[in-house]
Design an enzyme around this catalytic site. Structure first.
Site, PDB file in Angstrom:
ATOM      1  CG  ASP A  40     -11.762   7.810  45.595  1.00 35.20           C
ATOM      2  OD1 ASP A  40     -11.585   6.984  44.679  1.00 35.20           O
ATOM      3  OD2 ASP A  40     -12.555   8.324  45.920  1.00 35.20           O
ATOM      4  CB  THR A 132     -12.342   6.693  27.820  1.00 32.21           C
ATOM      5  OG1 THR A 132     -13.634   6.387  26.912  1.00 32.21           O
ATOM      6  CG2 THR A 132     -12.518   8.428  27.980  1.00 32.21           C
ATOM      7  CG  ASP A 133     -13.914   3.557  23.830  1.00 31.62           C
ATOM      8  OD1 ASP A 133     -14.586   4.354  24.757  1.00 31.62           O
ATOM      9  OD2 ASP A 133     -14.414   2.388  23.272  1.00 31.62           O
ATOM     10  CD  GLU A 134     -17.669   7.308  26.317  1.00 33.16           C
ATOM     11  OE1 GLU A 134     -18.091   8.178  26.449  1.00 33.16           O
ATOM     12  OE2 GLU A 134     -17.794   6.228  27.201  1.00 33.16           O
ATOM     13  CE1 TYR A 159     -15.296  10.312  31.591  1.00 31.89           C
ATOM     14  CE2 TYR A 159     -16.056   9.218  29.498  1.00 31.89           C
ATOM     15  CZ  TYR A 159     -15.284   9.131  30.749  1.00 31.89           C
ATOM     16  OH  TYR A 159     -14.515   8.026  30.758  1.00 31.89           O
ATOM     17  CE  LYS A 163     -10.639   9.881  30.955  1.00 27.36           C
ATOM     18  NZ  LYS A 163     -10.289   9.545  32.672  1.00 27.36           N
TER      19      LYS A 163
HETATM   20  P1  NAD Z   1     -16.083   5.543  38.797  1.00 31.01           P
HETATM   21  O1  NAD Z   1     -16.883   6.847  38.693  1.00 31.01           O
HETATM   22  O2  NAD Z   1     -16.448   4.305  39.244  1.00 31.01           O
HETATM   23  O3  NAD Z   1     -14.896   5.877  39.932  1.00 31.01           O
HETATM   24  C1  NAD Z   1     -14.241   7.256  40.017  1.00 31.01           C
HETATM   25  C2  NAD Z   1     -13.558   7.160  41.337  1.00 31.01           C
HETATM   26  O4  NAD Z   1     -12.939   8.471  41.264  1.00 31.01           O
HETATM   27  C3  NAD Z   1     -14.479   7.453  42.486  1.00 31.01           C
HETATM   28  O5  NAD Z   1     -13.961   6.482  43.522  1.00 31.01           O
HETATM   29  C4  NAD Z   1     -14.370   8.748  42.844  1.00 31.01           C
HETATM   30  O6  NAD Z   1     -14.653   8.851  44.157  1.00 31.01           O
HETATM   31  C5  NAD Z   1     -13.058   9.112  42.589  1.00 31.01           C
HETATM   32  N1  NAD Z   1     -12.946  10.782  42.416  1.00 31.01           N
HETATM   33  C6  NAD Z   1     -13.455  11.387  41.693  1.00 31.01           C
HETATM   34  N2  NAD Z   1     -13.270  12.773  41.630  1.00 31.01           N
HETATM   35  C7  NAD Z   1     -12.072  12.667  42.270  1.00 31.01           C
HETATM   36  C8  NAD Z   1     -11.090  14.083  42.508  1.00 31.01           C
HETATM   37  N3  NAD Z   1     -11.501  15.148  42.412  1.00 31.01           N
HETATM   38  N4  NAD Z   1     -10.107  13.465  43.368  1.00 31.01           N
HETATM   39  C9  NAD Z   1      -9.883  11.968  43.886  1.00 31.01           C
HETATM   40  N5  NAD Z   1     -10.674  11.279  43.612  1.00 31.01           N
HETATM   41  C10 NAD Z   1     -11.894  11.478  42.853  1.00 31.01           C
HETATM   42  O7  NAD Z   1     -15.025   5.607  37.462  1.00 31.01           O
HETATM   43  P2  NAD Z   1     -14.596   4.221  36.751  1.00 31.01           P
HETATM   44  O8  NAD Z   1     -15.672   3.587  35.859  1.00 31.01           O
HETATM   45  O9  NAD Z   1     -13.563   3.304  37.875  1.00 31.01           O
HETATM   46  O10 NAD Z   1     -13.356   4.786  35.616  1.00 31.01           O
HETATM   47  C11 NAD Z   1     -11.958   5.176  36.399  1.00 31.01           C
HETATM   48  C12 NAD Z   1     -11.346   5.573  34.914  1.00 31.01           C
HETATM   49  O11 NAD Z   1     -11.383   4.908  33.862  1.00 31.01           O
HETATM   50  C13 NAD Z   1     -12.001   6.959  34.620  1.00 31.01           C
HETATM   51  O12 NAD Z   1     -10.804   7.988  34.452  1.00 31.01           O
HETATM   52  C14 NAD Z   1     -12.540   6.699  33.341  1.00 31.01           C
HETATM   53  O13 NAD Z   1     -12.618   7.916  32.462  1.00 31.01           O
HETATM   54  C15 NAD Z   1     -12.038   5.483  32.757  1.00 31.01           C
HETATM   55  N6  NAD Z   1     -12.457   4.790  31.929  1.00 31.01           N
HETATM   56  C16 NAD Z   1     -13.666   4.092  32.325  1.00 31.01           C
HETATM   57  C17 NAD Z   1     -14.166   3.248  31.686  1.00 31.01           C
HETATM   58  C18 NAD Z   1     -15.593   2.395  32.018  1.00 31.01           C
HETATM   59  O14 NAD Z   1     -16.123   1.525  31.260  1.00 31.01           O
HETATM   60  N7  NAD Z   1     -16.093   2.649  33.284  1.00 31.01           N
HETATM   61  C19 NAD Z   1     -13.882   2.656  30.430  1.00 31.01           C
HETATM   62  C20 NAD Z   1     -12.635   3.544  29.976  1.00 31.01           C
HETATM   63  C21 NAD Z   1     -11.985   4.378  30.501  1.00 31.01           C
END
Ligand code: NAD
Length: 326
Positions: A40, A132-134, A159, A163
């Site tokens: 991370d 993501t569904d987006e 975004y 994705k």
């Molecule tokens: P988040 O923003 O809470 O966490 C992202 C994490 O990735 C953080 O810990 C950040 O430090 C790390 N990160 C960012 N850039 C990085 C890099 N270049 N190298 C290494 N680490 C890096 O995101 P989340 O809400 O936990 O989402 C996680 C995944 O799930 C994402 O891929 C997102 O697209 C997907 N997602 C999220 C949701 C939602 O509702 N939150 C829904 C569907 C899919």
């Protein structure tokens, strides 16, 4: 190598964020058969404290670095004898992508390609992309239509564009090189450890302090909410039992307009609706998301199990008690 032969070791990227940290903690609390290496970058969205429950676990390892750093990713995979990758790492906030899309291209697109290249070179057994569904774009309000895995990819924000570009590369590495890939596409998650730039923790933390609650546009945009634990279980089932090259939609059939949801939170918290303040709409704001998860239910044997009322109440309680995240 560090580990016995019969243990699988997974590189989880972005494990200090909201969903990744919930995934790691739940998995390591349930099984001894998996080692997790969490890579991370600790951006504003990542917090090591989200993993405090597993800091002492011999099966948990943290590496600070970026997924775009292919040499680092490769050496981590070799040093820890990694079998597979689950890629959570992303820039994840739509509003930030509207301000500046560059970090979204760097992490979500270039970073994913970097991981794919290492997985291909080292012939890893599995690559799961958390999507993501987006990427499917937006549905009409008041229709019964839902996104299936066959729906057209029509991203509307920087975004979701980044994705969907990443999803395209994952698909192409399976098609072109035979890399064993899986894509999961989930709807909006809620639960503990999410930053309060996202809707539910924003509303709970502001309402808790009797601060005004900003609502975009007319508040009628609809999202399909799922508890993060249900999403994490689906990811783990997809990683273990999903068919290579396939995509699985994950959702809990739980649509709420933003304003309905905010009023529900206020009612649970015993706070006044007078806190609600309508603000100008987000640029290009998607109107409605709704996920059809029939395929995941049939092929992975997965079902969402957390009742929304219960999940929302426990989530609200968590944010009322949590001080460390903010
Ligand atoms: P988040 O923003 O809470 O966490 C992202 C994490 O990735 C953080 O810990 C950040 O430090 C790390 N990160 C960012 N850039 C990085 C890099 N270049 N190298 C290494 N680490 C890096 O995101 P989340 O809400 O936990 O989402 C996680 C995944 O799930 C994402 O891929 C997102 O697209 C997907 N997602 C999220 C949701 C939602 O509702 N939150 C829904 C569907 C899919």
């Amino acid at each position: 190598m560090f580990y016995s032969e019969n243990r699988s070791t997974i590189l989880v990227t972005g494990g200090c964020g909201f969903i990744g940290s919930n995934f790691i903690v739940k998995l390591l609390c349930q099984t001894n058969d998996v080692n997790i290496v969490n890579l991370d970058a600790l951006t504003y969205a990542g917090n090591e404290i989200n993993l405090h429950e597993v800091w002492e676990s011999p099966n948990y390892h943290f590496v600070h670095g970026r997924i775009e750093d292919t040499d680092l990713v490769k050496s981590v995979c070799i040093d820890f004898n990694v079998d597979g990758i689950i890629n959570f790492a992303a820039e994840s906030h739509v509003d930030r992508s509207i301000e500046d899309s560059k970090p979204f291209i760097d992490t979500n697109v270039i970073g994913t390609i970097s991981l794919l290249n290492v997985a291909k070179e080292l012939k890893l057994k599995k690559f799961l992309q958390v999507s993501t569904d987006e990427v499917y774009g937006s549905l009409e309000l008041n229709s019964n239509e839902k996104f299936t895995e066959e729906s057209q990819i029509s991203p509307n924000s920087p975004y979701s564009s980044a994705k969907s570009a990443a999803d395209g590369f994952v698909r192409s590495y399976h098609h072109t090189y035979g890399l064993p890939t899986i894509i999961t596409r989930c709807s909006n998650n809620y639960g503990p450890k999410q930053l309060p730039e996202k809707l539910i923790p924003l509303i709970v933390t502001r309402a808790n302090n009797d601060e005004s609650l900003p609502v975009y546009g007319d508040g009628l945009n609809v999202r399909d909410w799922i508890h993060v634990d249900d999403h994490c279980r689906a990811i783990w089932l997809a990683y273990q039992n999903g068919k290579n090259g396939e995509t699985y939609n994950i959702g809990a059939d739980n649509e709420w307009s933003n304003i309905q949801l905010i009023k529900k939170i206020l009612s649970i918290m015993g706070k006044s609706e007078d806190l609600i303040t309508y603000v100008g709409d987000r640029l290009g704001h998607d109107r409605r998301y709704a996920i059809d998860s029939t395929k995941a239910q049939k092929e992975l044997g997965w079902r969402p199990t957390i009742n929304f009322e219960d999940g929302l109440k426990s989530t609200i309680d968590w944010y009322k008690k949590a001080v460390y995240v903010f």
